[in-house]
Design a protein around this motif. Structure first.
Motif, PDB file in Angstrom:
ATOM      1  N   MET A 238      -4.761   3.004   5.449  1.00  0.00           N
ATOM      2  CA  MET A 238      -6.265   3.271   5.374  1.00  0.00           C
ATOM      3  C   MET A 238      -6.834   4.588   6.045  1.00  0.00           C
ATOM      4  SD  MET A 238      -7.262   0.323   4.578  1.00  0.00           S
ATOM      5  CE  MET A 238      -9.137   0.063   5.247  1.00  0.00           C
ATOM      6  N   ASP A 239      -7.825   5.184   5.500  1.00  0.00           N
ATOM      7  CA  ASP A 239      -8.390   6.481   5.874  1.00  0.00           C
ATOM      8  C   ASP A 239      -7.490   7.706   6.106  1.00  0.00           C
ATOM      9  OD1 ASP A 239     -10.813   5.157   6.054  1.00  0.00           O
ATOM     10  OD2 ASP A 239     -10.132   4.406   7.892  1.00  0.00           O
ATOM     11  N   PRO A 240      -6.566   8.036   5.046  1.00  0.00           N
ATOM     12  CA  PRO A 240      -5.587   9.010   5.298  1.00  0.00           C
ATOM     13  C   PRO A 240      -6.463  10.411   5.443  1.00  0.00           C
ATOM     14  CG  PRO A 240      -5.549   8.502   3.034  1.00  0.00           C
ATOM     15  CD  PRO A 240      -6.393   7.473   3.905  1.00  0.00           C
ATOM     16  N   GLN A 241      -6.070  11.448   6.454  1.00  0.00           N
ATOM     17  CA  GLN A 241      -6.650  12.580   6.762  1.00  0.00           C
ATOM     18  C   GLN A 241      -5.710  13.651   6.715  1.00  0.00           C
ATOM     19  OE1 GLN A 241      -9.912  13.335   6.625  1.00  0.00           O
ATOM     20  NE2 GLN A 241     -10.249  11.160   5.882  1.00  0.00           N
TER      21      GLN A 241
ATOM     22  N   SER B 126       0.698  -0.953  -0.120  1.00  0.00           N
ATOM     23  CA  SER B 126      -0.043  -0.067  -0.039  1.00  0.00           C
ATOM     24  C   SER B 126       0.559   1.189   0.105  1.00  0.00           C
ATOM     25  CB  SER B 126      -0.904  -0.026   1.020  1.00  0.00           C
ATOM     26  OG  SER B 126      -1.904   1.191   1.116  1.00  0.00           O
TER      27      SER B 126
ATOM     28  N   ALA C 188      -2.857   8.537   9.217  1.00  0.00           N
ATOM     29  CA  ALA C 188      -3.537   7.260   8.433  1.00  0.00           C
ATOM     30  C   ALA C 188      -3.117   6.107   9.344  1.00  0.00           C
ATOM     31  CB  ALA C 188      -2.618   7.053   7.072  1.00  0.00           C
ATOM     32  N   THR C 189      -4.082   5.161   9.005  1.00  0.00           N
ATOM     33  CA  THR C 189      -3.966   3.986   9.677  1.00  0.00           C
ATOM     34  C   THR C 189      -3.095   2.919   9.065  1.00  0.00           C
ATOM     35  OG1 THR C 189      -6.300   4.200  10.749  1.00  0.00           O
ATOM     36  CG2 THR C 189      -5.563   1.982  10.765  1.00  0.00           C
TER      37      THR C 189
END
Length: 181
Positions: A33-36, A3, A46-47
């Motif tokens: 996962m879920d970048p902000q 990823s 990010a996770t």
């Protein structure tokens, strides 16, 4: 499974691109996962997700006076999912995702590598061994998440038979006279 997180500069008002894409992070065997981005655009959260599906084996202590201490049985890093024992308890059946598709394998307890039981152009999942020596399993096209077929084939090779289609679960009893439901 890899990823990567990438960034592209953009004007806040128009969204017009202002820079080329650049790689921020590449995580082997992890999913980003879920970048902000922070409100000021200076930080990113990010996770970093990793799912491990190792298969472990250990001896049960009938007297109950020793702890259960399993050891890793399948030593590779593929997605492996154990589903059943062979009737003689000398091997396990499991599903593994290798080369983009799921296939069914058997591995003897004294072996370091599995034997392929069922593989091909589709994904093959959830093997259960019937008391009569047939492997029941699910087959579906690799590109489908809904086209399920319950299949049966003799444990040591032979013709594949479709038993039903649809969405289902199944289990097999262990006594010689038991059936699968």
């Amino acid at each position: 499974r890899e990823s990567d997180l990438w960034a592209i500069g953009a004007e806040p008002a128009s969204g017009k691109r202002t820079s080329d894409a650049r790689r921020l992070a590449g995580w082997k065997n992890f999913a980003a996962m879920d970048p902000q981005a922070s409100a000021d655009g200076k930080r990113l959260i990010a996770t970093k997700l990793r799912i491990e599906t190792g298969i472990y084996i250990g001896d049960l202590n009938a007297a109950g006076n020793k702890p259960f201490t399993p050891r890793r049985f399948i030593l590779d890093d593929w997605y492996n999912w154990v589903t059943d024992w062979t009737k003689d308890s000398k091997a396990i059946l499991f599903t593994s995702q290798r080369n983009g598709r799921w296939a069914i394998y058997e591995q003897n307890l004294d072996s370091h590598s599995p034997e392929t039981l069922i593989a091909g152009p589709e994904s093959y999942l959830d093997p259960k061994l019937s008391a009569q020596g047939n492997v029941l399993y699910t087959a579906r096209p690799a590109s489908s998440k809904t086209d399920y077929r319950l299949m049966s084939t003799p444990e040591h090779g032979g013709a594949r038979t479709t038993l039903m289609t649809g969405f289902y679960t199944y289990a097999c009893g262990t006594s010689p006279s038991s059936s699968c439901v």
